[in-house]
Design a protein around this motif. Structure first.
Motif, PDB file in Angstrom:
ATOM      1  N   GLN A 148      11.068   8.260  19.784  1.00 50.15           N
ATOM      2  CA  GLN A 148      11.549   9.496  19.187  1.00 50.15           C
ATOM      3  C   GLN A 148      10.406  10.511  19.064  1.00 50.15           C
ATOM      4  O   GLN A 148       9.267  10.134  18.801  1.00 50.15           O
ATOM      5  CB  GLN A 148      12.142   9.214  17.806  1.00 50.15           C
ATOM      6  CG  GLN A 148      13.284   8.216  17.823  1.00 50.15           C
ATOM      7  CD  GLN A 148      14.478   8.735  18.603  1.00 50.15           C
ATOM      8  OE1 GLN A 148      14.907   9.876  18.416  1.00 50.15           O
ATOM      9  NE2 GLN A 148      15.014   7.909  19.470  1.00 50.15           N
ATOM     10  N   GLN A 149      10.707  11.776  19.242  1.00 43.90           N
ATOM     11  CA  GLN A 149       9.711  12.826  19.128  1.00 43.90           C
ATOM     12  C   GLN A 149       9.574  13.273  17.670  1.00 43.90           C
ATOM     13  O   GLN A 149      10.542  13.254  16.903  1.00 43.90           O
ATOM     14  CB  GLN A 149      10.101  14.020  19.995  1.00 43.90           C
ATOM     15  CG  GLN A 149      10.160  13.708  21.485  1.00 43.90           C
ATOM     16  CD  GLN A 149       8.810  13.316  22.033  1.00 43.90           C
ATOM     17  OE1 GLN A 149       7.790  13.947  21.754  1.00 43.90           O
ATOM     18  NE2 GLN A 149       8.798  12.253  22.829  1.00 43.90           N
ATOM     19  N   THR A 189       8.363   3.557  15.047  1.00 45.00           N
ATOM     20  CA  THR A 189       7.003   3.425  14.525  1.00 45.00           C
ATOM     21  C   THR A 189       6.108   4.575  14.965  1.00 45.00           C
ATOM     22  O   THR A 189       5.325   5.105  14.171  1.00 45.00           O
ATOM     23  CB  THR A 189       6.389   2.091  14.964  1.00 45.00           C
ATOM     24  OG1 THR A 189       7.169   1.015  14.424  1.00 45.00           O
ATOM     25  CG2 THR A 189       4.955   1.957  14.460  1.00 45.00           C
ATOM     26  N   GLN A 190       6.191   4.975  16.235  1.00 40.04           N
ATOM     27  CA  GLN A 190       5.335   6.070  16.702  1.00 40.04           C
ATOM     28  C   GLN A 190       5.676   7.361  15.978  1.00 40.04           C
ATOM     29  O   GLN A 190       4.790   8.158  15.637  1.00 40.04           O
ATOM     30  CB  GLN A 190       5.472   6.250  18.216  1.00 40.04           C
ATOM     31  CG  GLN A 190       4.511   7.283  18.795  1.00 40.04           C
ATOM     32  CD  GLN A 190       3.058   6.946  18.512  1.00 40.04           C
ATOM     33  OE1 GLN A 190       2.591   5.842  18.801  1.00 40.04           O
ATOM     34  NE2 GLN A 190       2.323   7.902  17.936  1.00 40.04           N
ATOM     35  N   GLN A 191       6.942   7.593  15.734  1.00 36.27           N
ATOM     36  CA  GLN A 191       7.364   8.772  14.986  1.00 36.27           C
ATOM     37  C   GLN A 191       6.794   8.717  13.567  1.00 36.27           C
ATOM     38  O   GLN A 191       6.371   9.743  13.011  1.00 36.27           O
ATOM     39  CB  GLN A 191       8.888   8.839  14.958  1.00 36.27           C
ATOM     40  CG  GLN A 191       9.463  10.166  14.495  1.00 36.27           C
ATOM     41  CD  GLN A 191      10.988  10.192  14.619  1.00 36.27           C
ATOM     42  OE1 GLN A 191      11.633   9.150  14.718  1.00 36.27           O
ATOM     43  NE2 GLN A 191      11.564  11.378  14.613  1.00 36.27           N
ATOM     44  N   ALA A 213       6.940  -0.492   9.038  1.00 38.84           N
ATOM     45  CA  ALA A 213       6.395   0.003  10.308  1.00 38.84           C
ATOM     46  C   ALA A 213       4.888   0.152  10.230  1.00 38.84           C
ATOM     47  O   ALA A 213       4.152  -0.276  11.136  1.00 38.84           O
ATOM     48  CB  ALA A 213       7.038   1.341  10.669  1.00 38.84           C
ATOM     49  N   ILE A 214       4.400   0.770   9.154  1.00 35.57           N
ATOM     50  CA  ILE A 214       2.974   0.901   8.896  1.00 35.57           C
ATOM     51  C   ILE A 214       2.741   0.807   7.399  1.00 35.57           C
ATOM     52  O   ILE A 214       3.679   0.972   6.595  1.00 35.57           O
ATOM     53  CB  ILE A 214       2.382   2.233   9.428  1.00 35.57           C
ATOM     54  CG1 ILE A 214       3.033   3.439   8.733  1.00 35.57           C
ATOM     55  CG2 ILE A 214       2.506   2.320  10.947  1.00 35.57           C
ATOM     56  CD1 ILE A 214       2.387   4.778   9.078  1.00 35.57           C
ATOM     57  N   VAL A 215       1.487   0.556   7.020  1.00 36.86           N
ATOM     58  CA  VAL A 215       1.077   0.590   5.615  1.00 36.86           C
ATOM     59  C   VAL A 215      -0.180   1.447   5.541  1.00 36.86           C
ATOM     60  O   VAL A 215      -1.194   1.110   6.165  1.00 36.86           O
ATOM     61  CB  VAL A 215       0.797  -0.813   5.052  1.00 36.86           C
ATOM     62  CG1 VAL A 215       0.381  -0.714   3.584  1.00 36.86           C
ATOM     63  CG2 VAL A 215       2.011  -1.725   5.205  1.00 36.86           C
ATOM     64  N   ASN A 216      -0.099   2.535   4.806  1.00 38.27           N
ATOM     65  CA  ASN A 216      -1.265   3.409   4.666  1.00 38.27           C
ATOM     66  C   ASN A 216      -2.053   3.028   3.417  1.00 38.27           C
ATOM     67  O   ASN A 216      -1.477   2.802   2.350  1.00 38.27           O
ATOM     68  CB  ASN A 216      -0.828   4.876   4.561  1.00 38.27           C
ATOM     69  CG  ASN A 216      -2.015   5.815   4.466  1.00 38.27           C
ATOM     70  OD1 ASN A 216      -3.026   5.597   5.129  1.00 38.27           O
ATOM     71  ND2 ASN A 216      -1.905   6.834   3.653  1.00 38.27           N
ATOM     72  N   HIS A 217      -3.388   2.964   3.574  1.00 36.96           N
ATOM     73  CA  HIS A 217      -4.261   2.572   2.467  1.00 36.96           C
ATOM     74  C   HIS A 217      -5.341   3.631   2.294  1.00 36.96           C
ATOM     75  O   HIS A 217      -5.984   4.027   3.269  1.00 36.96           O
ATOM     76  CB  HIS A 217      -4.892   1.212   2.773  1.00 36.96           C
ATOM     77  CG  HIS A 217      -5.824   0.711   1.710  1.00 36.96           C
ATOM     78  ND1 HIS A 217      -5.528   0.772   0.368  1.00 36.96           N
ATOM     79  CD2 HIS A 217      -7.073   0.154   1.798  1.00 36.96           C
ATOM     80  CE1 HIS A 217      -6.524   0.252  -0.327  1.00 36.96           C
ATOM     81  NE2 HIS A 217      -7.477  -0.117   0.514  1.00 36.96           N
ATOM     82  N   CYS A 218      -5.522   4.110   1.055  1.00 33.23           N
ATOM     83  CA  CYS A 218      -6.557   5.109   0.806  1.00 33.23           C
ATOM     84  C   CYS A 218      -6.980   5.056  -0.660  1.00 33.23           C
ATOM     85  O   CYS A 218      -6.456   4.263  -1.441  1.00 33.23           O
ATOM     86  CB  CYS A 218      -6.088   6.510   1.205  1.00 33.23           C
ATOM     87  SG  CYS A 218      -4.543   7.025   0.435  1.00 33.23           S
ATOM     88  N   ARG A 219      -7.945   5.921  -1.021  1.00 37.71           N
ATOM     89  CA  ARG A 219      -8.563   5.854  -2.355  1.00 37.71           C
ATOM     90  C   ARG A 219      -8.870   7.246  -2.891  1.00 37.71           C
ATOM     91  O   ARG A 219      -9.248   8.142  -2.143  1.00 37.71           O
ATOM     92  CB  ARG A 219      -9.865   5.058  -2.272  1.00 37.71           C
ATOM     93  CG  ARG A 219     -10.675   4.999  -3.551  1.00 37.71           C
ATOM     94  CD  ARG A 219     -12.108   4.533  -3.311  1.00 37.71           C
ATOM     95  NE  ARG A 219     -12.867   4.599  -4.552  1.00 37.71           N
ATOM     96  CZ  ARG A 219     -13.420   5.706  -5.040  1.00 37.71           C
ATOM     97  NH1 ARG A 219     -13.311   6.848  -4.387  1.00 37.71           N
ATOM     98  NH2 ARG A 219     -14.092   5.672  -6.182  1.00 37.71           N
ATOM     99  N   TRP A 220      -8.714   7.401  -4.216  1.00 39.57           N
ATOM    100  CA  TRP A 220      -9.215   8.552  -4.962  1.00 39.57           C
ATOM    101  C   TRP A 220     -10.093   8.049  -6.094  1.00 39.57           C
ATOM    102  O   TRP A 220     -10.014   6.875  -6.489  1.00 39.57           O
ATOM    103  CB  TRP A 220      -8.073   9.364  -5.548  1.00 39.57           C
ATOM    104  CG  TRP A 220      -7.218  10.073  -4.553  1.00 39.57           C
ATOM    105  CD1 TRP A 220      -7.370  11.349  -4.083  1.00 39.57           C
ATOM    106  CD2 TRP A 220      -6.037   9.564  -3.901  1.00 39.57           C
ATOM    107  NE1 TRP A 220      -6.387  11.661  -3.182  1.00 39.57           N
ATOM    108  CE2 TRP A 220      -5.545  10.581  -3.051  1.00 39.57           C
ATOM    109  CE3 TRP A 220      -5.353   8.336  -3.945  1.00 39.57           C
ATOM    110  CZ2 TRP A 220      -4.418  10.425  -2.264  1.00 39.57           C
ATOM    111  CZ3 TRP A 220      -4.234   8.170  -3.157  1.00 39.57           C
ATOM    112  CH2 TRP A 220      -3.771   9.212  -2.334  1.00 39.57           C
ATOM    113  N   ASP A 221     -10.915   8.929  -6.647  1.00 34.94           N
ATOM    114  CA  ASP A 221     -11.800   8.524  -7.740  1.00 34.94           C
ATOM    115  C   ASP A 221     -11.035   8.185  -9.015  1.00 34.94           C
ATOM    116  O   ASP A 221     -11.415   7.288  -9.761  1.00 34.94           O
ATOM    117  CB  ASP A 221     -12.821   9.623  -8.048  1.00 34.94           C
ATOM    118  CG  ASP A 221     -13.889   9.739  -6.973  1.00 34.94           C
ATOM    119  OD1 ASP A 221     -14.132   8.744  -6.261  1.00 34.94           O
ATOM    120  OD2 ASP A 221     -14.481  10.831  -6.847  1.00 34.94           O
TER     121      ASP A 221
END
Length: 251
Positions: free
Chosen positions: A3-4, A169-171, A205-213
């Motif tokens: 999918q686009q 997933t790509q979308q 599909a994905i798992v996003n991981h990030c950090r803030w103070d």
């Protein structure tokens, strides 16, 4: 058929973030829902969760002593913030809520090392305790497929695991990249590693991981900024992507 990416009439208000080359590491993500909490709500700490966290920390220390090359981080759920998709309530998608209040993230340069940890007696004991203490669990191998910058686990902070379900997933990856500029501008985000499941549970599909103070860097923006709903969440919805964010602290 792939999918686009669907973009809305937003006049490129938030430029795309610059991405670094993905990490070559291998990951194992273990998540568990122990306590039941209403949404949205600060996650509670039952005696069962406290005991399981103590056991998990002891296991982490034992494994890192036996396998020094493995990086193991344990996270305790703090709050389920705004951002969960209405698609979760649409029965035609059959998406599953992610309300995991305990997460273990294992990273290694060697896939074989993660396999050794998985077949160890100590992991089998831990896995059984997690299974019997939890309402639901999620275990998957993963690789890093997109990266803004490394997530710093060397110091305290507020950490996000955003569990995405999507039709394509790509979308999902494309709309994550398209909307990440909002987080960069509105919350000062300067790091993120997107994990792509590669064996195990394929729920997400994905798992996003990030950090803030700290929590004040991110939570007010998600609660009070209209552009979060009008720009980020609308793009996710238009691309049939269902984010399910949970904020954590390391333990």
């Amino acid at each position: 058929m792939q999918q686009q990416l669907i973009t809305l009439n937003d006049k490129n208000e938030f430029p795309l973030v610059n991405l670094q080359q993905p990490l070559s590491s291998f990951f194992l993500l273990i998540a568990a829902e122990i306590d039941s909490s209403p949404f949205p709500f600060f996650l509670s700490s039952s005696n069962a969760k406290k005991k399981l966290i103590e056991v998990t920390i002891q296991w982490r220390d034992q494994v890192q002593s036996a396998f020094p090359a493995a990086k193991i981080v344990v996270f305790k759920g703090l709050v389920i913030p705004p951002g969960t998709s209405p698609l979760i309530k649409d029965p035609s998608y059959q998406f599953k809520y992610a309300r995991y209040d305990l997460v273990i993230l294992i990273e290694s340069d060697e896939k074989e090392l993660i396999e050794k940890i998985l077949v160890s007696d100590s992991y089998k004991v831990l896995n059984e305790k997690i299974h019997w203490s939890s309402r639901s669990t999620y275990v998957t191998h993963a690789v890093n497929v997109k990266r803004i910058s490394n997530v710093d686990h060397a110091r305290p902070g507020v950490f996000l695991f955003n569990f995405f379900q999507a039709v394509d997933t790509q979308q999902n990856l494309d709309v994550w990249h398209y909307t990440a500029g909002w987080f960069q501008q509105k919350t000062g985000l300067d790091n993120s590693t997107v994990l792509l499941p590669r064996g195990g549970d394929d729920t997400y599909a994905i798992v996003n991981h990030c950090r803030w103070d700290n929590l004040m860097q991110v939570l007010p923006a998600l609660v009070f900024f209209r552009s979060f709903r009008q720009y980020v969440l609308r793009h996710f919805l238009a691309n049939r992507v269902a984010p399910m964010p949970v904020l954590y602290r390391m333990v």
